[in-house]
Design a protein around this motif. Structure first.
Motif, short mmCIF file in Angstrom:
data_model
loop_
_atom_site.label_atom_id
_atom_site.label_comp_id
_atom_site.label_asym_id
_atom_site.label_seq_id
_atom_site.Cartn_x
_atom_site.Cartn_y
_atom_site.Cartn_z
N CYS A 298 22.39 22.16 12.92
CA CYS A 298 23.49 22.89 12.20
C CYS A 298 23.81 22.11 10.92
CB CYS A 298 24.52 23.05 13.05
SG CYS A 298 25.49 21.79 13.74
N LYS A 299 24.06 20.86 11.13
CA LYS A 299 24.40 20.02 9.93
C LYS A 299 23.64 20.18 8.97
CE LYS A 299 24.53 15.41 10.10
NZ LYS A 299 24.92 14.13 10.37
N HIS A 300 22.26 19.85 9.11
CA HIS A 300 21.01 19.81 8.25
C HIS A 300 20.78 21.33 7.61
CE1 HIS A 300 19.59 15.99 9.15
NE2 HIS A 300 20.02 16.21 10.42
N THR A 301 20.99 22.50 8.39
CA THR A 301 20.87 23.76 7.85
C THR A 301 22.06 24.36 6.91
OG1 THR A 301 20.08 24.43 9.89
CG2 THR A 301 20.89 26.12 8.76
N LEU A 302 23.31 23.64 7.35
CA LEU A 302 24.35 23.94 6.18
C LEU A 302 24.33 23.07 5.07
CD1 LEU A 302 27.41 24.00 9.01
CD2 LEU A 302 26.48 25.82 7.51
N ASP A 303 23.49 21.99 5.11
CA ASP A 303 23.21 21.28 4.07
C ASP A 303 22.22 21.83 3.09
OD1 ASP A 303 23.36 19.02 2.18
OD2 ASP A 303 22.07 17.62 3.38
N ALA A 304 21.33 22.59 3.49
CA ALA A 304 20.32 23.03 2.80
C ALA A 304 20.82 24.26 2.10
CB ALA A 304 19.30 23.45 3.78
N GLY A 305 21.72 25.12 2.88
CA GLY A 305 22.62 26.10 2.20
C GLY A 305 21.47 27.31 1.76
N PHE A 306 20.83 27.75 3.07
CA PHE A 306 19.86 28.80 2.93
C PHE A 306 20.49 29.93 2.22
CE2 PHE A 306 17.45 26.35 6.30
CZ PHE A 306 16.62 25.77 5.60
N GLY A 307 21.62 30.47 2.71
CA GLY A 307 22.53 31.69 2.31
C GLY A 307 22.71 31.63 0.90
N SER A 308 23.33 30.63 0.40
CA SER A 308 23.69 30.27 -1.04
C SER A 308 22.38 30.51 -1.74
CB SER A 308 24.48 29.11 -1.20
OG SER A 308 24.61 28.90 -2.38
N PHE A 309 21.23 30.04 -1.22
CA PHE A 309 20.06 30.03 -2.24
C PHE A 309 19.38 31.37 -2.33
CE2 PHE A 309 15.36 29.97 -2.13
CZ PHE A 309 15.17 29.52 -3.28
N LEU A 310 19.51 32.08 -1.04
CA LEU A 310 18.92 33.36 -1.31
C LEU A 310 19.86 34.66 -2.18
CD1 LEU A 310 17.96 33.97 2.35
CD2 LEU A 310 16.57 33.50 0.64
N GLU A 311 21.13 34.25 -2.04
CA GLU A 311 21.96 35.02 -2.93
C GLU A 311 21.75 34.73 -4.53
OE1 GLU A 311 24.18 37.29 -2.45
OE2 GLU A 311 23.44 37.47 -0.65
N ILE A 312 21.45 33.35 -4.79
CA ILE A 312 21.11 32.79 -6.15
C ILE A 312 19.86 33.37 -6.45
CG2 ILE A 312 20.95 30.79 -7.54
CD1 ILE A 312 23.02 29.46 -6.10
N LEU A 313 18.91 33.48 -5.60
CA LEU A 313 17.40 33.79 -6.06
C LEU A 313 17.43 35.39 -6.12
CD1 LEU A 313 14.48 33.52 -6.15
CD2 LEU A 313 14.40 33.74 -3.79
N LYS A 314 18.51 36.15 -5.59
CA LYS A 314 18.47 37.62 -5.79
C LYS A 314 19.03 37.81 -7.10
CE LYS A 314 20.94 41.59 -3.93
NZ LYS A 314 21.64 42.39 -2.83
N HIS A 315 20.01 36.96 -7.47
CA HIS A 315 21.01 37.11 -8.82
C HIS A 315 20.07 36.57 -10.11
CE1 HIS A 315 23.91 36.78 -11.87
NE2 HIS A 315 23.64 35.69 -12.06
N VAL A 316 19.34 35.45 -9.89
CA VAL A 316 18.22 35.12 -11.02
C VAL A 316 17.10 36.23 -11.13
CG1 VAL A 316 16.61 33.43 -11.43
CG2 VAL A 316 19.01 32.62 -10.52
N ALA A 317 16.56 36.71 -10.06
CA ALA A 317 15.65 37.85 -10.04
C ALA A 317 16.12 38.85 -10.68
CB ALA A 317 14.96 38.08 -8.64
N GLN A 318 17.12 39.21 -10.27
CA GLN A 318 17.71 40.49 -11.19
C GLN A 318 17.84 40.40 -12.67
OE1 GLN A 318 21.59 41.84 -9.59
NE2 GLN A 318 21.52 43.65 -10.92
N ASP A 319 18.23 39.10 -13.10
CA ASP A 319 18.27 38.85 -14.58
C ASP A 319 17.06 38.69 -15.20
OD1 ASP A 319 21.10 38.68 -14.16
OD2 ASP A 319 21.47 36.62 -14.19
N ARG A 320 15.84 38.37 -14.52
CA ARG A 320 14.66 38.11 -15.18
C ARG A 320 13.80 38.93 -14.81
NH1 ARG A 320 12.76 32.22 -14.76
NH2 ARG A 320 11.08 33.10 -15.89
N ASP A 321 14.02 40.31 -14.26
CA ASP A 321 13.25 41.43 -13.97
C ASP A 321 12.37 41.28 -13.03
OD1 ASP A 321 14.74 43.08 -15.73
OD2 ASP A 321 13.63 42.68 -17.39
#
Length: 411
Positions: A298-321
């Motif tokens: 759990c500590k390594h999973t929370l440190d990686a921040g998968f949920g935060s990364f997927l939200e950022i990837l979704k936002h960046v993908a939307q901005d870049r079509d």
């Protein structure tokens, strides 16, 4: 409507900073009072008709309705007469406090966990100005109601055609920030899935494995700095409560936590832009993040921040079509991307995918990324792509050809 959020650093003077801190404490008191009112109403309905608790009971009339968002917001008018200190805070800011509490309760009722908690001293760190008549940003200053003009680092100007809808003032360890929400009356068409596709697989061994056989290492943000954090917290525990040295030590701990958050967020944005440079369609696994954050790692999973990364990837993908979609994550590491045969469950120590049917050999995470890409393309009706023929390079191609020859000889 197009909404964008810009974050700026602000520099209030001594009197303005003191006023903002007083506002935060007043809002914290209002939040805790409203939460206590709701909690007492709920507790009064838990008692049975023919029995009472030995500990305590809340006697509230049966016909009294639940203190929801509208009733508590309406009660602020009478509360200002009884507590004149509430008049120091702008009225809409206090109403936003009730909205924040109501949002927390709605999340609790929807998810069935996360009952709202009382805010301790210093835990209420933001206030929201939901409405402005005119543009509050003039030059390099932002005008806040009852606070005045505050100096702002306007590193990114407001684009033409946008108006400021609301401003959120946030208190962090490094200083004060203003999150400005701007809006424009334009319509942006949705991104159509066309062009080059890419599948990604998230993991702890490698942060990202793509269907193009690219492996991105996972930086250990918290793990590398936890020794320094442990040392600072040990020093904090030895300081006398209420002393200035304790406040300074607490500030150092908060700044280190913010530093870890910033470097993780910066890495996520860099990887998101790197992926969007490579493809027009990106597919990712729909992970059970709640279960992953409670496992053995759990500590390594929370440190990686998968949920935060997927939200950022979704936002960046939307901005870049770039078209972004999540697909089913079940059995992605147990299926061969070359022939589609289920190879069975693998141990975590087994990092190489080797198909017993076709002899295809590649990295385990890369094979999972290929399956993710194939499932995404099949869901869009674009056909299943076989990413083996020309994309397997180097030693992988040699191993695959040797395995195929062995299978032909054996048959």
């Amino acid at each position: 409507m197009l909404n964008l959020n810009y974050c700026y650093r602000i520099y209030p003077d001594a009197s303005q900073e003191k006023e903002l801190l007083d506002w935060l404490e007043i809002c914290r008191g209002v939040y805790n009072y409203a939460l206590r009112e709701r909690k007492e109403w709920i507790s009064s309905r838990k008692c049975k008709v023919n029995a009472c608790s030995l500990h305590s009971e809340y006697i509230i009339p049966a016909d009294q309705p639940f203190p929801d968002y509208y009733k508590q917001k309406k009660a602020l008018t009478q509360a200002k007469k009884e507590y004149p200190s509430l008049k120091r805070v702008q009225s809409q800011v206090l109403q936003e406090v009730m909205g924040r509490l109501d949002k927390a309760f709605n999340f609790f009722w929807k998810k069935s966990f996360g009952f709202p908690r009382f805010k301790k001293y210093g835990q209420y760190r933001s206030i929201n100005f939901p409405q402005f008549k005119d543009n509050p940003i003039t030059g390099y200053q932002i005008r806040l109601p009852k606070i005045g003009s505050v100096r702002i680092n306007l590193h990114r100007p407001i684009p033409d055609g946008f108006i400021v809808k609301q401003v959120q003032i946030v208190k962090k360890a490094s200083g004060w920030y203003a999150v400005v929400c701007i809006q424009s009356d334009v319509k942006i068409p949705s991104v159509k899935p066309q062009g080059k596709s890419l599948g990604i697989d998230l993991g702890l061994e490698k942060f990202i494995a793509t269907s193009q056989q690219e492996l991105i290492a996972r930086p250990k943000f918290f793990i590398e700095l936890q020794s320094k954090l442990r040392w600072l917290q040990r020093r904090l525990s030895k300081k006398q409560k209420g002393s200035k040295n304790r406040v300074k030590a607490l500030q150092k701990v908060a700044r280190l936590h913010e530093h870890i958050y910033n470097i993780r967020k910066n890495f996520h944005y860099q990887v998101a832009h790197h992926l969007c440079d490579q493809a027009n369609i990106i597919f990712a696994e729909e992970l059970n993040l709640k279960a992953m954050s409670r496992g053995m790692l759990c500590k390594h999973t929370l440190d990686a921040g998968f949920g935060s990364f997927l939200e950022i990837l979704k936002h960046v993908a939307q901005d870049r079509d770039v078209y972004f979609e999540k697909v089913d994550a079940n059995f992605t590491s147990q299926t061969c991307p070359n022939c589609g045969v289920v190879t069975g469950k693998k141990d975590l120590s087994q990092r190489v995918h080797e198909c017993f049917n076709c002899g295809f050999i590649t990295d385990r995470d890369v094979a999972a990324a290929m399956i993710v890409e194939q499932r995404g393309l099949a869901a869009l009706g674009l056909g299943v792509k076989l990413p083996v023929e020309e994309e397997v390079i180097g030693d992988v191609r040699k191993k695959t050809s040797r395995a195929s020859r062995r299978n032909r000889k054996a048959s």
